[in-house]
Every structure is written in structure tokens, then in C-alpha cells.
Design a protein around this motif. Structure first.
Motif, PDB file in Angstrom:
ATOM      1  N   GLN A 147      -9.168   7.590   0.174  1.00  0.00           N
ATOM      2  CA  GLN A 147      -9.856   6.639   1.043  1.00  0.00           C
ATOM      3  C   GLN A 147      -9.208   5.262   0.953  1.00  0.00           C
ATOM      4  N   GLY A 148      -8.831   4.851  -0.257  1.00  0.00           N
ATOM      5  CA  GLY A 148      -8.184   3.559  -0.429  1.00  0.00           C
ATOM      6  C   GLY A 148      -6.819   3.500   0.227  1.00  0.00           C
ATOM      7  N   ALA A 149      -6.064   4.595   0.122  1.00  0.00           N
ATOM      8  CA  ALA A 149      -4.738   4.634   0.742  1.00  0.00           C
ATOM      9  C   ALA A 149      -4.839   4.507   2.252  1.00  0.00           C
ATOM     10  N   ARG A 207      -3.702  19.146   5.222  1.00  0.00           N
ATOM     11  CA  ARG A 207      -2.920  19.614   4.074  1.00  0.00           C
ATOM     12  C   ARG A 207      -2.349  18.426   3.298  1.00  0.00           C
ATOM     13  N   VAL A 208      -1.805  17.452   4.026  1.00  0.00           N
ATOM     14  CA  VAL A 208      -1.238  16.264   3.386  1.00  0.00           C
ATOM     15  C   VAL A 208      -2.324  15.468   2.665  1.00  0.00           C
ATOM     16  N   PHE A 209      -3.457  15.289   3.325  1.00  0.00           N
ATOM     17  CA  PHE A 209      -4.542  14.513   2.722  1.00  0.00           C
ATOM     18  C   PHE A 209      -5.109  15.223   1.488  1.00  0.00           C
ATOM     19  N   ASP A 210      -5.263  16.538   1.580  1.00  0.00           N
ATOM     20  CA  ASP A 210      -5.793  17.290   0.436  1.00  0.00           C
ATOM     21  C   ASP A 210      -4.857  17.187  -0.764  1.00  0.00           C
ATOM     22  N   ASN A 255       0.871  -1.174   0.000  1.00  0.00           N
ATOM     23  CA  ASN A 255       0.000   0.000   0.000  1.00  0.00           C
ATOM     24  C   ASN A 255       0.909   1.226   0.000  1.00  0.00           C
ATOM     25  N   THR A 256       1.365   1.596  -1.183  1.00  0.00           N
ATOM     26  CA  THR A 256       2.297   2.720  -1.289  1.00  0.00           C
ATOM     27  C   THR A 256       1.639   4.032  -0.894  1.00  0.00           C
ATOM     28  N   GLY A 257       0.327   4.109  -1.069  1.00  0.00           N
ATOM     29  CA  GLY A 257      -0.379   5.320  -0.682  1.00  0.00           C
ATOM     30  C   GLY A 257      -0.276   5.583   0.807  1.00  0.00           C
ATOM     31  N   TYR A 263      -2.794  14.763  -1.413  1.00  0.00           N
ATOM     32  CA  TYR A 263      -2.886  13.402  -1.954  1.00  0.00           C
ATOM     33  C   TYR A 263      -4.168  13.243  -2.770  1.00  0.00           C
ATOM     34  N   ALA A 264      -5.276  13.779  -2.259  1.00  0.00           N
ATOM     35  CA  ALA A 264      -6.556  13.661  -2.954  1.00  0.00           C
ATOM     36  C   ALA A 264      -6.547  14.421  -4.276  1.00  0.00           C
ATOM     37  N   GLN A 265      -5.869  15.552  -4.319  1.00  0.00           N
ATOM     38  CA  GLN A 265      -5.794  16.305  -5.569  1.00  0.00           C
ATOM     39  C   GLN A 265      -5.077  15.506  -6.648  1.00  0.00           C
ATOM     40  N   LYS A 266      -4.129  14.695  -6.236  1.00  0.00           N
ATOM     41  CA  LYS A 266      -3.352  13.898  -7.188  1.00  0.00           C
ATOM     42  C   LYS A 266      -4.024  12.577  -7.524  1.00  0.00           C
ATOM     43  N   HIS A 267      -4.688  11.965  -6.525  1.00  0.00           N
ATOM     44  CA  HIS A 267      -5.213  10.609  -6.710  1.00  0.00           C
ATOM     45  C   HIS A 267      -6.734  10.517  -6.602  1.00  0.00           C
TER      46      HIS A 267
END
Length: 363
Positions: free
Chosen positions: A176-178, A161-164, A136-138, A166-170
Motif C-alpha cells: 500500500q505504501g509503495a 501477480r506482481v502485487f502479490d 519511492n523505490t517500491g 511484492y506483498a509477500q516480500k514487504h
């Protein structure tokens, strides 16, 4: 008539007492398994209990499971007790039995946690631990944000900030999957699948072999909460859409059933789910498993409560004012207060149990 709301409980101890009493009144054969590795918040012993109904050689078996994810056991326990008090055992079709598994994860139930005493998510633990674990690289990219050093406004803002990012990219579902897809690299993280079968894993396998060896058709309903619209019970089939058990579940539940792998579920795709144990331990039976997942609050609110609880047990003080607030919050996120949600739970559970019993009679 019976009161649905009174079938639900505010604590593991209350739920266990109600379950055992209702099962005994209904004529069930009750068995109890002591968890030797865990104690409750007040040092009390913790048990997984089962109640069996019907003949020992029943070829069709309905299995209702509560508490795979600990704190979610409030829901499953309430549904089981509602079924018992509504006369469910007496209405079983001829040749059909029922097995109720109460508090599969008694530690998590007692402590208002999703995880076991090993910090393991049971629905990620049923993998082959002798082989390599799924990557689970995410999760690796966001692990420090998931479990910060402190739990305060600054750390929560940084995590957002980190989650946003990541979500913008994925994408939001990618995030949610990560977070929730399962990981095997951070024992102090969330949705950790463990490094060996847990006590609950080993125990439920023993129960399957001992209680269901004569069954040829087994229908499983595993109760969960935390995903989806408030009070709605989503029927999730976590097996591959190519599997025969998926086709059977589709025939039983129709368009009501969703599939993570098929992209129709609110759940991320996960591996190592608990219900896999039944088909593994009962190779001669047709096992048809579904999870009945009830919505509570939004995904960010639910995941925030899970993260807070994880931080609390690894880096905080459970007995502090903050600890008490975190505990109250995670319980509410997975077991909403008030009668309305509980009545919605039973209405959907009663409907789903009816479909499962009808499916068990089909050939």
C-alpha cells in the motif's frame, strides 16, 4: 429539519449550485476562482468556491475543505452543505468564523478523478519543488503493473501477480505504501506528486493568506474517502507526532485521532499533504489540521478503481463502453450510493466540527 441525503450531489455542477445557494442563504461571503487550465466533460468552466462566515477580524477560524481529491468532493460537499442547512453558521461561537473551501480540485470533481488536470495528487504536491523529491523505490518496482498497456483480464491478472509477489516480500501495508505513498518519477502514474505547484496548490495558498491573515487559531477539517470500514470517519493527523499541532489535535480529538507516522492509521505515510500549506502561509497562527477519512470499499477495490481510471485517461477511450463502466466504478468506490453512507458521513462530520469548535475556544 433538512434532508441529509439531499445535501449530497451526483455531479460537480449540482454540488456547486447547491453549495453556492446554501452559502448565500446562510449569509456567507462567496468568492469564486476560475481554473484557467481545465474544463469539464462537456467543456464547462470549472471553479473553486469559498464561503466565509463571521467577522473579518475573527481570531478563531474553522476551515472545512472539500474536493482535495476531486471525486471525493461528493462527500466533503455534502458535509459542507449539511452544515450550512443545519444552521451551522448561526451557531458559531462569538469571535469565531468559518471558511468553507468547495471543490479545491474542480477538475477531479467534474471528471470523477482523484487527480488534477496535471494528473497530480494534491496530497503529494505540497513539497518543496526546489529540492530533491522523496524516493519511492517500491513504486519503481511495480510501475509497469500499475499502468499496463491494456486493461483486460490478462493484464489485471499479471498486475495481481506482481502485487502479490511484492506483498509477500514487504507485507500488505508495504505494498500500500509503495503504491499510495507518493512518487515523483512517473507523470503518467498514480499518486504522482508533480514537478511544480499546481493551480490548486497556488490558489489555496492565496486563499489562506487573504482569508485567514487575522486568525490566530485555525482548525482545519479536510474531507476524504476511500480508506477504512464502510461509513466510518477516521480522524487522521498527518503531521509529525513530535509537532505542537499534533499535540493540539490530540487534545481536541483524543483517542479518536490516528497517526500515519505513529502506525495507528489506515493511511500510508505520505509527504507533501495539502494542509501543510496553512501553517506555511500563516506562520503567526496555531494551525491544527486533520483529515476526516471515510471508509467505502476494500483497499484493493479502491486502488483497482484508481488504476483503471488512470489507464483510461492515458491509454483508453473515456467515451467507450469500458470507459463509462470505469467512470461509474470509481465514483461508486469513493462515493457509495444510498442514503445510509451519506447519513453516516454527516453524523461524524457534525461530531467532528463540534470538537473542532470546542478546541478553538480552548487556551
Amino acid at each position: 429539519m433538512f434532508s441529509v441525503s439531499e445535501c449530497f450531489s451526483e455531479s460537480y455542477a449540482e454540488a456547486r449550485s447547491k453549495f453556492c445557494s446554501a452559502a448565500a442563504t446562510a449569509g456567507g461571503a462567496i468568492r469564486s476562482w476560475l481554473n484557467p487550465k481545465a474544463r469539464g466533460p462537456n467543456g464547462e468552466t470549472l471553479f473553486l468556491d469559498t464561503a466565509r462566515f463571521g467577522s473579518a477580524d475573527a481570531t478563531e477560524m474553522l476551515v472545512l475543505i472539500a474536493g482535495t481529491h476531486g471525486v471525493e468532493g461528493h462527500c466533503g460537499s455534502g458535509a459542507q452543505i449539511s452544515w450550512l442547512r443545519s444552521g451551522g453558521p448561526a451557531k458559531l461561537p462569538k469571535g469565531t468564523g468559518a471558511l468553507l473551501i468547495h471543490a479545491l480540485n474542480p477538475y477531479g470533481f467534474a471528471w470523477s478523478r482523484r487527480v488534477t488536470e496535471d494528473n497530480v495528487d494534491l496530497n503529494r504536491n505540497f513539497v518543496d519543488h526546489d529540492k530533491g523529491y522523496p524516493a519511492n523505490t517500491g513504486y519503481l518496482a511495480i510501475a509497469d503493473a500499475v499502468l499496463p498497456q491494456t486493461w483486460d483480464d490478462a493484464s489485471k491478472a499479471e498486475a495481481e501477480r506482481v502485487f502479490d509477489a511484492y506483498a509477500q516480500k514487504h507485507g500488505a501495508f508495504g505494498l500500500q505504501g509503495a503504491i499510495s505513498g507518493g512518487q515523483y518519477t512517473h507523470p503518467d502514474g498514480i499518486f504522482f506528486g508533480g514537478t511544480a505547484p499546481t493551480w490548486s496548490n497556488r490558489t489555496v495558498r492565496s486563499i489562506a493568506r487573504e482569508e485567514l491573515s487575522q486568525a490566530r487559531r485555525v482548525g482545519i477539517i479536510d474531507f476524504h474517502t476511500g480508506l477504512g470500514p464502510f461509513g466510518h470517519g477516521e480522524l487522521i493527523c498527518a503531521v509529525s507526532p513530535a509537532a505542537k499541532s499534533f499535540a493540539r489535535a490530540k487534545a481536541w480529538y483524543g483517542d479518536e485521532m490516528t497517526s500515519p507516522e505513529g502506525g495507528t492509521s489506515t493511511s500510508a505515510v505520505v509527504v507533501g499533504v495539502m494542509t501543510d500549506a496553512f501553517s506555511q502561509e500563516l506562520p503567526d497562527a496555531q494551525v491544527t489540521p486533520v483529515a476526516l477519512e471515510y471508509g467505502t470499499y476494500t483497499v484493493p477495490e479502491v486502488l483497482g478503481a484508481v488504476r483503471a481510471d488512470n489507464w483510461l485517461h492515458h491509454r483508453g477511450d473515456v467515451g467507450s463502453a469500458l470507459g463509462r463502466d470505469i467512470k461509474a466504478d470509481i465514483k461508486e468506490r469513493f462515493f457509495p450510493s444510498g442514503d445510509k453512507w451519506r447519513e453516516m458521513v454527516w453524523t461524524r462530520a457534525d461530531q467532528t466540527i463540534g470538537w473542532a469548535l470546542k478546541g478553538l475556544q480552548s487556551r
